[in-house]
Every structure is written in C-alpha cells, then in structure tokens.
Design an enzyme around this catalytic site. Structure first.
Site, PDB file in Angstrom:
ATOM      1  N   GLU A   1       0.831  -1.215   0.000  1.00 18.17           N
ATOM      2  CA  GLU A   1       0.000   0.000   0.000  1.00 18.17           C
ATOM      3  C   GLU A   1       0.863   1.262   0.000  1.00 18.17           C
ATOM      4  O   GLU A   1       0.821   2.053   0.942  1.00 18.17           O
ATOM      5  CB  GLU A   1      -0.881   0.011   1.263  1.00 18.17           C
ATOM      6  CG  GLU A   1      -1.740  -1.217   1.468  1.00 18.17           C
ATOM      7  CD  GLU A   1      -2.342  -1.276   2.879  1.00 18.17           C
ATOM      8  OE1 GLU A   1      -1.993  -0.444   3.739  1.00 18.17           O
ATOM      9  OE2 GLU A   1      -3.155  -2.178   3.132  1.00 18.17           O
ATOM     10  N   PRO A   2       1.676   1.492  -1.008  1.00 15.30           N
ATOM     11  CA  PRO A   2       2.552   2.664  -0.982  1.00 15.30           C
ATOM     12  C   PRO A   2       1.810   3.961  -1.301  1.00 15.30           C
ATOM     13  O   PRO A   2       0.895   3.975  -2.125  1.00 15.30           O
ATOM     14  CB  PRO A   2       3.575   2.355  -2.082  1.00 15.30           C
ATOM     15  CG  PRO A   2       2.873   1.442  -3.018  1.00 15.30           C
ATOM     16  CD  PRO A   2       1.799   0.723  -2.257  1.00 15.30           C
ATOM     17  N   GLY A   3       2.183   5.015  -0.635  1.00 12.66           N
ATOM     18  CA  GLY A   3       1.619   6.336  -0.918  1.00 12.66           C
ATOM     19  C   GLY A   3       2.741   7.295  -1.250  1.00 12.66           C
ATOM     20  O   GLY A   3       2.986   7.658  -2.409  1.00 12.66           O
TER      21      GLY A   3
ATOM     22  N   ARG B   1       3.091  19.744   6.994  1.00  8.97           N
ATOM     23  CA  ARG B   1       4.144  18.819   7.432  1.00  8.97           C
ATOM     24  C   ARG B   1       5.252  19.490   8.251  1.00  8.97           C
ATOM     25  O   ARG B   1       5.671  18.927   9.263  1.00  8.97           O
ATOM     26  CB  ARG B   1       4.760  18.064   6.247  1.00  8.97           C
ATOM     27  CG  ARG B   1       3.750  17.194   5.484  1.00  8.97           C
ATOM     28  CD  ARG B   1       4.407  16.170   4.571  1.00  8.97           C
ATOM     29  NE  ARG B   1       4.968  15.072   5.323  1.00  8.97           N
ATOM     30  CZ  ARG B   1       6.240  14.884   5.534  1.00  8.97           C
ATOM     31  NH1 ARG B   1       7.126  15.706   5.013  1.00  8.97           N
ATOM     32  NH2 ARG B   1       6.648  13.866   6.259  1.00  8.97           N
TER      33      ARG B   1
ATOM     34  N   TYR C   1       5.200  17.715  11.904  1.00  6.80           N
ATOM     35  CA  TYR C   1       6.202  16.664  12.151  1.00  6.80           C
ATOM     36  C   TYR C   1       7.616  17.232  12.198  1.00  6.80           C
ATOM     37  O   TYR C   1       8.581  16.467  12.144  1.00  6.80           O
ATOM     38  CB  TYR C   1       6.172  15.616  11.031  1.00  6.80           C
ATOM     39  CG  TYR C   1       4.814  15.122  10.643  1.00  6.80           C
ATOM     40  CD1 TYR C   1       4.052  14.354  11.525  1.00  6.80           C
ATOM     41  CD2 TYR C   1       4.271  15.408   9.392  1.00  6.80           C
ATOM     42  CE1 TYR C   1       2.800  13.895  11.160  1.00  6.80           C
ATOM     43  CE2 TYR C   1       3.028  14.949   9.024  1.00  6.80           C
ATOM     44  CZ  TYR C   1       2.296  14.188   9.921  1.00  6.80           C
ATOM     45  OH  TYR C   1       1.053  13.731   9.548  1.00  6.80           O
TER      46      TYR C   1
ATOM     47  N   CYS D   1      -1.601  33.239  11.699  1.00  7.67           N
ATOM     48  CA  CYS D   1      -1.308  33.761  13.038  1.00  7.67           C
ATOM     49  C   CYS D   1      -0.976  32.644  14.017  1.00  7.67           C
ATOM     50  O   CYS D   1      -1.753  32.357  14.937  1.00  7.67           O
ATOM     51  CB  CYS D   1      -2.475  34.595  13.525  1.00  7.67           C
ATOM     52  SG  CYS D   1      -2.677  36.007  12.463  1.00  7.67           S
TER      53      CYS D   1
ATOM     54  N   TYR E   1       0.928  13.880   1.163  1.00 13.73           N
ATOM     55  CA  TYR E   1       0.530  14.500   2.435  1.00 13.73           C
ATOM     56  C   TYR E   1       0.760  16.015   2.407  1.00 13.73           C
ATOM     57  O   TYR E   1       1.096  16.625   3.421  1.00 13.73           O
ATOM     58  CB  TYR E   1       1.287  13.847   3.608  1.00 13.73           C
ATOM     59  CG  TYR E   1       1.182  12.340   3.595  1.00 13.73           C
ATOM     60  CD1 TYR E   1      -0.019  11.705   3.834  1.00 13.73           C
ATOM     61  CD2 TYR E   1       2.301  11.538   3.308  1.00 13.73           C
ATOM     62  CE1 TYR E   1      -0.127  10.308   3.794  1.00 13.73           C
ATOM     63  CE2 TYR E   1       2.207  10.149   3.270  1.00 13.73           C
ATOM     64  CZ  TYR E   1       0.989   9.549   3.516  1.00 13.73           C
ATOM     65  OH  TYR E   1       0.889   8.179   3.478  1.00 13.73           O
TER      66      TYR E   1
HETATM   67  N1  LLP Z   1      -1.319   1.883   4.571  1.00 10.87           N
HETATM   68  C1  LLP Z   1      -1.759   2.323   5.770  1.00 10.87           C
HETATM   69  C2  LLP Z   1      -2.652   1.483   6.549  1.00 10.87           C
HETATM   70  C3  LLP Z   1      -1.335   3.576   6.251  1.00 10.87           C
HETATM   71  O1  LLP Z   1      -1.763   3.990   7.439  1.00 10.87           O
HETATM   72  C4  LLP Z   1      -0.463   4.373   5.463  1.00 10.87           C
HETATM   73  C5  LLP Z   1      -0.027   5.677   5.948  1.00 10.87           C
HETATM   74  C6  LLP Z   1      -0.057   3.876   4.212  1.00 10.87           C
HETATM   75  C7  LLP Z   1      -0.495   2.625   3.797  1.00 10.87           C
HETATM   76  C8  LLP Z   1       0.849   4.639   3.292  1.00 10.87           C
HETATM   77  O2  LLP Z   1       2.127   4.780   3.809  1.00 10.87           O
HETATM   78  P1  LLP Z   1       3.319   5.410   2.917  1.00 10.87           P
HETATM   79  O3  LLP Z   1       3.627   4.465   1.771  1.00 10.87           O
HETATM   80  O4  LLP Z   1       2.849   6.735   2.411  1.00 10.87           O
HETATM   81  O5  LLP Z   1       4.452   5.530   3.866  1.00 10.87           O
HETATM   82  N2  LLP Z   1       0.885  12.486   7.178  1.00 10.87           N
HETATM   83  C9  LLP Z   1       2.126  11.798   7.444  1.00 10.87           C
HETATM   84  C10 LLP Z   1       2.105  10.355   7.001  1.00 10.87           C
HETATM   85  C11 LLP Z   1       1.021   9.543   7.662  1.00 10.87           C
HETATM   86  C12 LLP Z   1       0.990   8.124   7.154  1.00 10.87           C
HETATM   87  C13 LLP Z   1      -0.197   7.421   7.650  1.00 10.87           C
HETATM   88  N3  LLP Z   1      -0.378   6.133   7.081  1.00 10.87           N
HETATM   89  C14 LLP Z   1       3.256  12.575   6.782  1.00 10.87           C
HETATM   90  O6  LLP Z   1       3.006  13.611   6.160  1.00 10.87           O
HETATM   91  O7  LLP Z   1       4.420  12.189   6.893  1.00 10.87           O
END
Ligand code: LLP
Length: 415
Positions: free
Chosen positions: A272-274, A311, A315, A341, A369
C-alpha cells in the site's frame, strides 16, 4: 531531487516554473504525471511475474486526476474512509482492487464498501469484526477480511507516523491473533482472505520491513496449523523518500527482499505505498509577500502557510526550498514563514536563500501528504492543483482554488 536550474531558472519535469508562476495565482501545487507513473511502474516491474497487487494509499494524494492516472496504470487502492472510496469510484478505480484500512470505520462506511464490492476490509479490532459480520448478514453478502496485526516494531521515523509499535492504536496484538482469526472463521458473514500490517511511514531502512514480514510468516504458519488458509499478505505502506539527501533504498531492492522472504508461501503480495509514488512528484509554488528583520532573525513571509502545507509544523518535517529565479545577490540566513497567526506557521527554518518581495519559491517533495493535509484555517482558500502531462508536457488544472463563497455556503442561519 526533481527540480533543476537552467540559466538560473528553476525547472520541474521540464517546465519553466517561473513562466508558469508569473501567469497563475500563487500558492499552487504542481504535479508531474511522469514521476508518478515512473514510481508506480518501478514497483510494478519489481514484482516481475510474482502474484501481487499495488494498492496506492489514497490518503497521500487523493486528487481525482492522480487516482485516475494510477487506475489506468492498473493500480488498486488502499482507502480509509467512505469519502476515499467515492473518490476511487469516481476516478474509475476498481473497488474489487480496493482494501479498506482504518480503526474507525462507521456502519455507514461499511455498508457502502460492501455495496461497492471491495476486495477486503483490513480489520483492526474484535468490535469491528463483529460489526462487519452483522452488517454483511443483514445485507445478505459475505465480507472478505484480512486482520491487521500490530507487529510491535520499533521504527526510526517521527513518533506521529509510527503505526506498528506497542502503544499505537492500530492492529491486533500478536498474542490475540489466533483467537480473532478462529472467531472470524466461525462467522457466517465473513470470509477470511488475508493478513495485513503497517509499521509506519517515511521509513528508509529495509530492516523493519523485513522484521515485520518475518513476524507475519510465523503467524501464517501458526494459522496454517490451525487450518486457516490465506490468499494474500498485505505488507502495508511503501518506502520513505529522500527529503534532505537521506539515503533511501530503491524500490526494486525493497521488493526483491520482500519476495525472497515470502516466496515459499506462494501467496499474492499486496503493498500500500503512498509517499514513494507521489511524494517527489509535487512542488508547492509560493510568492514572497514581505520580508522582515528583527535583531535576531530575518523572515521571508510567503503566501503559502501551514494551511497549505502542514508537514513542517506537524512533524518538524524538512522540505527543500528553492528560489524559482536564482539571482546572484548574496544569500542570507532566514526563516521562511507563512501569513497565518501561529508561531508554528513555518515552511523552513534557518535556510540560506536570497529572496526579496515579489520573488517566487518552490517547496519540494510535497506531492504526498501536502494538499491532503491542507485546511481552511484562518479562512484561507485551499490552493489550486495542476499536473504536467507526461507526453505533451502541457499543464492542466486538476483542482480549482477554493472560492470564499464555497467556504461560507455551508454556514447557515447566522443572522
Ligand atoms: N497503509 C496504511 C494502513 C497507512 O496507514 C499508510 C499511511 C499507508 C499505507 C501509506 O504509507 P506510505 O507508503 O505513504 O508511507 N501524514 C504523514 C504520514 C502519515 C501516514 C499514515 N499512514 C506525513 O506527512 O508524513
């Protein structure tokens, strides 16, 4: 990095950012179809002929045009809300290639997902399992599920984006796994199809991924010994990316390590890459509104703030900031801040730049994100989003900037 200078002007995916900024209202997000496509295909090709499905994590960037691009490339989707499911369907994505994660799925969302015939629910608690079963029985359908385990793995990332550590709210404890699978196997509205985990985001080290996969393998063996068979293994999110020249393994190395570990089990692998698909595929372009000096600091105040890119304050995340026009004047140390503000409203601290009023900046690696975490705080309008076509290099607006009327329209009976 995804940008380069040509004659002192910043280019992103072949596009002259200065020319584009001069004729469009800032701030705006600009994405590259080519980078998104290349990243997706990198994952896809790394699997070779091993059975797999890439379920792009919609929360990273949920713009309909981005989803549609990925759907056309054959991507499945990882969603966490009914809203994200609506987006996937609207963008032409296949619900049968969609997995539904998240600890707080509502009854309404479960009904919608069942009616849409999604691939499976990634179940996060006993309560949720019982709710899904009850709704499935009521609707006279069978819900496919996978149980999300909490592998209790220590990862080196910001504490807010760890998800597989002992105290996180996600997944089921390993000691309870057999019990919940056994329970699920007895429920008439439930079909067990897989196992799932997610250890956190922005992880650039392969070790924690390998550790969690090893834990999954021992659980699968335990389940097999108890006559519970699985069709797929979902290893969760993808790799972290390089925001500040951090070393990050390449996708093929990552996937080949996972395949090596999972090959003996001969099941379908889901991922599940984002971030690693869309992160480096986006920049945020903003204009310097004012500059200001105090005895201790120089501030560059731009027209993008934490409502556009959360971000850095949330973070303490680093994003490279580039001058869109690289002038030859001397550089100085400054904080790049927004108009909001809040003292937390910064985009970058202690940067060495040369900028004055009216200049443009590009903030890099904000495709993941970035816009999805934006808000209307301070009644600011969410910015427009544009995308660069991978073949023609023409630029298309894929989301209009908010209007003040849209924001105020939902507020009723105020007089
Ligand atoms: N699958 C699940 C169940 C997740 O909770 C997430 C991310 C992903 C896949 C995707 O993960 P990735 O491949 O993007 O690492 N807002 C934060 C990141 C929160 C991630 C939450 N879950 C940021 O801006 O760093």
């Amino acid at each position: 990095m995804s940008t380069i200078y040509n004659d002192d002007i910043l280019f992103f995916d072949g596009i002259n950012v200065l020319d584009f900024a001069l004729i469009n209202q800032t701030p705006f997000y600009l994405y590259s179809e080519k980078i998104i496509t290349d990243n997706f295909l990198d994952y896809q090709n790394s699997f070779g002929d091993n059975a797999h499905l890439i379920c792009y994590s919609v929360k990273a960037n949920s713009n309909l045009s981005v989803l549609s691009l990925l759907a056309k490339l054959g991507s499945g989707f990882d969603i966490v809300s009914g809203g994200e499911l609506s987006r996937v369907i609207m963008a032409g994505g296949d619900p049968k290639k969609t997995v539904f994660s998240g600890v707080g799925k509502t009854e309404e969302e479960i009904r919608f997902a069942l009616a849409s015939n999604i691939m499976c629910f990634n179940v996060e608690s006993y309560d949720e399992l019982m709710t899904i079963n009850a709704i499935a029985l009521e609707e006279k359908v069978i819900a496919s599920i996978s149980i999300r385990i909490n592998p209790e793995i220590d990862v080196n990332t910001h504490p807010y984006i760890t998800t597989g550590m002992k105290d996180n709210k996600f997944g089921i404890e390993q000691s309870d796994i057999l019990e919940i699978y056994t329970m699920a196997s007895k429920l008439n509205g439930i079909k067990i199809t897989g196992i799932d985990c997610h250890i956190g985001s922005q992880i650039t080290d392969l070790k924690p991924f390998e550790e969690s996969v090893s834990k999954i393998i021992s659980i699968i063996n335990l389940l097999k010994n108890n006559n519970i068979q699985l069709n797929h293994i979902d290893i969760g999110g993808g790799l972290g990316i390089s925001y500040n020249n951090e070393e990050s393994p390449n996708k093929s190395e990552f996937i080949s390590r996972i395949i090596d570990l999972l090959k003996p089990l001969a099941t379908t692998i889901l991922i599940e890459p984002g971030r690693s698909i869309v992160g480096e595929a986006g920049i945020l372009v903003s204009k310097v509104v004012n500059t200001k000096s105090t005895p201790s600091k120089k501030f560059i105040i731009v027209d993008a703030g934490m409502s556009d890119l959360l971000r850095p304050p949330l973070y303490n995340a680093f994003h490279a900031i580039k001058e869109v026009f690289h002038n030859n004047e001397s550089k100085f140390l400054c904080d790049v801040v927004g108009p909001i503000c809040e003292t937390a409203d910064f985009l970058g601290k202690d940067r060495t730049l040369s900028l004055s009023k009216g200049d443009y900046i590009a903030i890099e690696c904000v495709g993941a994100y970035g816009f999805t975490l934006s808000s209307n705080y301070n009644t600011r309008l969410k910015p427009a989003e544009y995308i660069i076509n991978k073949d023609t290099k023409s630029i298309r607006e894929i989301r209009k900037r908010d209007t003040i009327d849209q924001i105020l329209d939902n507020e009723i009976e105020y007089l």
